[in-house]
Design a protein around this motif. Structure first.
Motif, short mmCIF file in Angstrom:
data_model
loop_
_atom_site.label_atom_id
_atom_site.label_comp_id
_atom_site.label_asym_id
_atom_site.label_seq_id
_atom_site.Cartn_x
_atom_site.Cartn_y
_atom_site.Cartn_z
N ALA A 1 0.82 -1.21 0.00
CA ALA A 1 0.00 0.00 0.00
C ALA A 1 0.86 1.26 0.00
N ILE A 2 1.90 1.28 0.82
CA ILE A 2 2.77 2.46 0.90
C ILE A 2 3.52 2.63 -0.42
N HIS A 3 4.06 1.53 -0.96
CA HIS A 3 4.80 1.60 -2.23
C HIS A 3 3.88 2.10 -3.35
N THR A 4 2.67 1.60 -3.39
CA THR A 4 1.71 1.98 -4.44
C THR A 4 1.31 3.44 -4.28
N ALA A 5 1.02 3.87 -3.05
CA ALA A 5 0.66 5.28 -2.82
C ALA A 5 1.80 6.20 -3.26
N THR A 6 3.02 5.80 -2.96
CA THR A 6 4.18 6.61 -3.35
C THR A 6 4.30 6.67 -4.87
N ALA A 7 4.16 5.53 -5.53
CA ALA A 7 4.25 5.50 -7.00
C ALA A 7 3.17 6.36 -7.64
N TRP A 8 1.97 6.35 -7.08
CA TRP A 8 0.86 7.13 -7.61
C TRP A 8 0.98 8.61 -7.27
N SER B 1 0.35 9.77 -4.28
CA SER B 1 -0.78 9.99 -3.37
C SER B 1 -0.31 10.24 -1.95
N SER B 2 -1.06 11.04 -1.23
CA SER B 2 -0.87 11.06 0.22
C SER B 2 -1.46 9.75 0.72
N TRP B 3 -1.09 9.34 1.91
CA TRP B 3 -1.67 8.09 2.41
C TRP B 3 -1.89 8.16 3.90
N LYS B 4 -2.83 7.34 4.33
CA LYS B 4 -3.22 7.28 5.73
C LYS B 4 -3.39 5.81 6.10
N ASN B 5 -2.64 5.37 7.12
CA ASN B 5 -2.79 4.02 7.66
C ASN B 5 -3.73 4.12 8.85
N LEU B 6 -4.87 3.43 8.78
CA LEU B 6 -5.86 3.48 9.85
C LEU B 6 -5.50 2.60 11.03
N GLY B 7 -4.55 1.68 10.84
CA GLY B 7 -4.25 0.69 11.86
C GLY B 7 -4.81 -0.66 11.44
N ALA B 8 -5.06 -1.52 12.38
CA ALA B 8 -5.51 -2.89 12.09
C ALA B 8 -7.03 -2.94 11.91
N TYR B 9 -7.47 -2.67 10.67
CA TYR B 9 -8.90 -2.65 10.36
C TYR B 9 -9.27 -3.49 9.15
N GLY B 10 -8.51 -4.53 8.88
CA GLY B 10 -8.87 -5.43 7.79
C GLY B 10 -8.98 -4.73 6.45
N HIS B 11 -10.01 -5.06 5.72
CA HIS B 11 -10.19 -4.55 4.35
C HIS B 11 -11.04 -3.26 4.30
N ILE B 12 -11.23 -2.64 5.45
CA ILE B 12 -11.97 -1.37 5.55
C ILE B 12 -13.34 -1.50 4.86
N ASN B 13 -14.08 -2.49 5.33
CA ASN B 13 -15.39 -2.79 4.75
C ASN B 13 -16.37 -3.16 5.86
N VAL B 14 -17.52 -3.69 5.50
CA VAL B 14 -18.55 -4.04 6.48
C VAL B 14 -18.02 -5.06 7.47
N GLU B 15 -17.29 -6.07 6.98
CA GLU B 15 -16.75 -7.10 7.85
C GLU B 15 -15.76 -6.54 8.87
N SER B 16 -15.16 -5.41 8.56
CA SER B 16 -14.21 -4.76 9.46
C SER B 16 -14.92 -3.82 10.44
N GLY B 17 -16.23 -3.73 10.34
CA GLY B 17 -17.01 -2.90 11.26
C GLY B 17 -17.26 -1.48 10.76
#
Length: 186
Positions: free
Chosen positions: A133-140, A142-158
């Protein structure tokens, strides 16, 4: 300003934060795909391009998962302009967990995006390492934000309404405005 929701594999069901944002904001709409369960890259790309054409240059893309890869590949080949993109949980096409149903998404553009963007990641996303994710954000570029341990950032992750995500969207909008102001002053 227009906001286009760009879901990933299986679309975003009604409980997903993308769908909730769309329901509560009249200037949010969805890029529709003919087949959410068996994504065909070229068909999805054409639908995204048509949606941006209708929406116009005053558009912000809000992508999740496979939708992030679609946005990057679209940006690498389009001549259309948009204001920016919020890219949440981009998956790694080389990951053993990458969905085999996704046809043609394995060639991911790493070209800098020609618009402001923010990549939002999780440190324990099953579809991508934090390093990817960091490598891809840098290549693009993009600024980036790591939310911490939240899985795929979807319904299953709450994630439901995800007001913190709307705050990140507002940060992206501020970035867009600052860049536009700088360009106008130059």
């Amino acid at each position: 300003m227009n906001f286009l929701i760009v879901p990933g594999l299986n679309g975003s069901n009604e409980a997903h934060w993308q769908s909730r944002w769309e329901k509560t904001n009249s200037n949010f709409s969805r890029v529709e795909q003919a087949n959410w369960d068996c994504p065909q890259h070229d068909a999805w790309l054409a639908n995204l391009d048509a949606a941006v054409q209708r929406s116009g240059p005053d558009t912000i893309l809000i992508a999740h998962s496979l939708g992030c890869l679609l946005v990057a590949n679209w940006a690498a080949q389009t001549t259309k302009s948009i204001r920016g993109a919020l890219l949440v949980a981009p998956p790694d096409p080389d990951s053993p967990h990458f969905p085999t149903a996704a046809i043609g998404f394995d060639a991911l553009s790493k070209a800098p995006l020609p618009f402001p963007s923010m990549v939002v990641t999780s440190s324990n996303d099953p579809y991508a390492s934090l390093e990817f994710a960091i490598h891809t954000a840098t290549a693009w570029g993009s600024s980036w934000k790591n939310l911490g341990a939240y899985g795929h950032i979807n319904v299953e992750s709450g994630f439901g309404d995800w007001p913190a995500g709307l705050a990140l969207l507002n940060q992206l909008l501020s970035q867009c405005q600052q860049l536009e102001l700088s360009a106008n002053l130059a």
